[in-house]
Design a protein around this motif. Structure first.
Motif, short mmCIF file in Angstrom:
data_model
loop_
_atom_site.label_atom_id
_atom_site.label_comp_id
_atom_site.label_asym_id
_atom_site.label_seq_id
_atom_site.Cartn_x
_atom_site.Cartn_y
_atom_site.Cartn_z
N LEU A 140 0.98 12.55 -2.08
CA LEU A 140 -0.40 12.35 -1.86
C LEU A 140 -1.24 13.69 -2.29
O LEU A 140 -2.05 13.55 -3.12
CB LEU A 140 -1.10 11.65 -0.92
N LEU A 141 -0.92 14.53 -1.66
CA LEU A 141 -1.51 15.94 -1.72
C LEU A 141 -1.04 16.49 -3.15
O LEU A 141 -1.83 17.44 -3.53
CB LEU A 141 -0.96 16.84 -0.48
N ASP A 142 0.05 16.07 -3.63
CA ASP A 142 0.15 16.56 -4.95
C ASP A 142 -0.42 16.09 -6.01
O ASP A 142 -0.81 16.67 -7.30
CB ASP A 142 1.88 16.47 -5.36
N ASN A 143 -1.09 14.89 -5.85
CA ASN A 143 -2.08 13.91 -6.81
C ASN A 143 -3.46 13.76 -6.60
O ASN A 143 -4.06 13.62 -7.42
CB ASN A 143 -1.21 12.83 -6.92
N PHE A 144 -3.94 13.76 -5.04
CA PHE A 144 -5.13 13.62 -4.95
C PHE A 144 -5.47 14.59 -3.94
O PHE A 144 -4.89 15.54 -3.53
CB PHE A 144 -5.33 12.29 -3.97
N TRP A 145 -6.81 14.46 -3.27
CA TRP A 145 -7.44 15.41 -2.23
C TRP A 145 -7.06 15.36 -1.16
O TRP A 145 -6.52 14.02 -0.74
CB TRP A 145 -8.85 15.51 -2.37
N TRP A 146 -7.11 16.03 -0.06
CA TRP A 146 -6.44 15.73 1.20
C TRP A 146 -6.89 14.53 2.20
O TRP A 146 -6.16 14.10 2.89
CB TRP A 146 -6.80 16.91 2.13
N GLY A 147 -8.14 14.13 1.76
CA GLY A 147 -8.55 12.87 2.44
C GLY A 147 -7.65 11.62 2.18
O GLY A 147 -7.70 10.72 2.94
N SER A 148 -6.95 11.73 1.07
CA SER A 148 -6.10 10.55 0.89
C SER A 148 -5.03 10.14 1.94
O SER A 148 -4.81 9.19 1.96
CB SER A 148 -5.59 10.79 -0.63
N VAL A 149 -4.47 11.14 2.63
CA VAL A 149 -3.52 10.98 3.46
C VAL A 149 -4.10 10.16 4.50
O VAL A 149 -3.38 9.59 5.43
CB VAL A 149 -3.06 12.42 4.08
N PHE A 150 -5.45 10.12 4.97
CA PHE A 150 -6.05 9.42 5.96
C PHE A 150 -6.64 8.22 5.31
O PHE A 150 -6.57 6.93 6.13
CB PHE A 150 -7.03 10.27 6.71
N LEU A 151 -6.82 8.05 4.24
CA LEU A 151 -7.60 6.87 3.56
C LEU A 151 -6.57 5.76 3.16
O LEU A 151 -6.80 4.44 3.41
CB LEU A 151 -8.14 7.21 2.08
N ILE A 152 -5.18 6.00 3.32
CA ILE A 152 -4.21 4.94 3.11
C ILE A 152 -4.10 4.25 4.53
O ILE A 152 -3.60 3.23 4.20
CB ILE A 152 -2.89 5.53 2.75
N ASN A 153 -4.55 4.57 5.64
CA ASN A 153 -4.42 3.89 6.72
C ASN A 153 -5.35 2.57 6.60
O ASN A 153 -5.32 1.67 7.35
CB ASN A 153 -4.97 4.57 7.72
N VAL A 154 -6.64 2.76 5.72
CA VAL A 154 -7.58 1.84 5.83
C VAL A 154 -7.08 0.20 5.26
O VAL A 154 -7.21 -0.62 5.93
CB VAL A 154 -8.82 2.15 5.16
N PRO A 155 -6.51 0.23 4.10
CA PRO A 155 -6.13 -0.99 3.90
C PRO A 155 -5.09 -1.84 4.63
O PRO A 155 -4.78 -2.81 4.64
CB PRO A 155 -5.47 -1.01 2.34
#
Length: 522
Positions: A164-179
């Motif tokens: 995720l960090l290679d392709n998106f911003w750092w917040g993506s590692v927490f955002l995947i928890n939501v779904p």
């Protein structure tokens, strides 16, 4: 709420429910590791102070550890499914806030909320497994899947975080928890039974405060000792926490509705299992710091490549645990647990032969063996704890087990880390600047400020000192594992697990009294 008798043998619905319960297990274990890989990018954007950065890293684990016992007991009283779903909502909300945090303070607050939510999720999942699976063979398989989910989450955290960090911003590692949490909230009411203790007394707020006051200072103090050595503040924190722990235990002896039923510890399977599990986490967590440092600072692997090399250990866990659950049907649990410690001891001992250069194969062989062995130990112990506790106390019993795991890991990091630091400092005495004499990371940083032969010599000496330090620590972990093998063989020798003769009821099929206590599906 309508009461129905719980089936003694789980069907398709119960196994689907287990899949739902594995969702929070995966996420909570992932979130314990994923932050380390996002921290550089977060620090660049949020610009935390040194103290704020420490709290950004530690607050989640601190709060989770401190509230496990409180939340496990609360679930027994208000309903385990209700607490699980409420925790899922809170975990998803905290993840969303963390992903879009605009300051270090807001991120710390969000991670604290996630820690509170995580403390509601873990005891509830194990307690609900106790309600769903009454047949011992099925329950052991379910607990094995739970343990595999924990291991898989810890292994997947760095890998998914790296991608995720290679392709998106750092917040993506927490955002995947939501779904994932949304899926849990939707599927949970359909597949999971509700359970709460009939006629449970009033929740004891004073005991909750005492338990939090006992756990947090001890965990904090041990981690500070591991990171910075002995000092006044961490020692005082540990002593204060232990004093509050004594006060907590005394209150449980006199209060009418105790948070923790101390009579559980009179059962050999329960009390011994908690101690044995603590020993397993001592070696597993305590040695993990040395593994990551070798892979990244000695072998020169990137964080993502180092995470990929953890896959063999995860695969070994996935293979060893089902084999152990099959063997334990014929062999007493004491010998299976002891064998797991023996395999771990062999793994740690193998690591003592790891060279400075080209040592990846030896290190990974040892890591694979110790991961598989300790996974067997923790799975067997978890099932014993869940089985030995009556259904109405499964939540608090699970919380005690997981709190013991947190203590075991913290003590392992503090003890093994302190041993390693002392040896490294002695070997590096007089070599390079002061920072290089304290840690391998300090030596690497110091070498970057040098050039040519001076940098090479400093790194060579630091690498050798670190590997020598790792050898000693691995030998210490070997001895602890061997002691664990002996303790398990002796302390659990009376715990039987032989199949019942045909026509005789399973030892864990609910009695009519138990059936009245087991949750009915709304």
């Amino acid at each position: 709420m309508t009461r129905t008798n719980a089936p003694s043998v789980a069907g398709r619905k119960e196994w689907f429910a287990l899949c739902v319960l594995l969702l929070p297990v995966l996420l909570v274990s992932m979130d314990l590791t994923v932050l380390y890989y996002a921290l550089p990018a977060m620090s660049a954007e949020l610009q935390p102070t040194g103290v704020e950065q420490l709290w950004m890293v530690d607050i989640y684990a601190f709060v989770l550890a401190g509230l496990l016992l409180t939340m496990g007991t609360l679930g027994d009283r208000i309903g385990r499914r209700l607490l699980l779903l409420a925790g899922a909502v809170a975990f998803g909300a905290g993840s969303l806030i963390a992903a879009y945090a605009s300051s270090a303070e807001s991120f710390i607050a969000a991670r604290a909320a996630m820690g509170i939510a995580g403390a509601t999720l873990m005891p509830s999942t194990l307690a609900l497994i106790r309600n769903l699976f009454h047949d011992q063979k099925q329950r052991r398989s379910a607990v094995a899947a739970w343990s595999a989910g924990m291991a898989a989450g810890a292994a997947l955290g760095p890998i998914i975080g790296g991608l995720l960090l290679d392709n998106f911003w750092w917040g993506s590692v927490f955002l995947i928890n939501v779904p994932v949490m949304v899926l849990l909230v939707v599927a949970g009411p359909i597949l999971l039974p509700e359970f709460k203790v009939p006629g449970a007394g009033r929740f004891d707020i004073i005991s909750a405060v005492l338990s939090l006051g006992a756990v947090l200072p001890v965990i904090y103090g041990l981690k500070r000792i591991a990171a910075y050595g002995f000092g006044t503040l961490p020692v005082v924190a540990v002593v204060a926490g232990l004093a509050l722990a004594v006060a907590f235990i005394r209150r449980q002896q006199v209060v009418s509705n105790p948070m923790l039923d101390l009579t559980l510890f009179r059962q050999r399977a329960f009390g011994a299992s908690i101690a044995i599990n603590l020993m397993a986490l001592f070696g597993l967590v305590g040695f993990s710091l040395f593994t990551t440092q070798y892979l990244q600072m000695v072998a020169g692997l990137s964080p993502f490549r180092a995470a990929l090399w953890s896959i063999p250990g995860t695969v070994a866990v996935g293979l060893a645990v089902p084999v152990a659950t099959a063997i334990v049907r014929k062999v007493r649990p004491a010998f299976v647990v002891s064998g797991g410690f023996g395999l771990a001891a062999a793994g740690f001992f193998t690591i003592t032969f790891t060279p400075v250069e080209h040592g990846l194969a030896i290190l990974l062989s040892g890591l694979t063996a110790l991961s598989a062995g300790l996974a067997v130990v923790m799975t067997m112990i978890t099932e014993m704890v869940v089985a030995s506790a009556p259904p109405e106390k499964a939540g608090s019993a699970s919380a005690v087990l997981q709190t013991g795991q947190e203590f075991g890991g913290a003590v392992g990091v503090a003890v093994l880390g302190s041993i390693g630091t002392a040896i490294y400092s002695k070997l590096m005495d007089g070599v390079g600047p002061a920072s290089a004499q304290e840690t391998l990371g300090g030596a690497v940083a110091a070498a970057q400020r040098l050039s040519g032969q001076a940098a090479t010599e400093l790194l060579d000496k630091a690498h050798q000192a670190f590997v020598d330090e790792m050898h000693v620590v691995a030998m210490a972990a070997t001895l602890v594992s061997l002691i664990g093998a002996v303790v398990a063989a002796v302390a659990l020798r009376h715990v039987k697990d032989a199949p019942k003769p045909p026509g005789e009821s399973s030892p864990d099929v609910p009695s009519s009294t138990e059936e009245e206590l087991v949750a009915a599906v709304n």
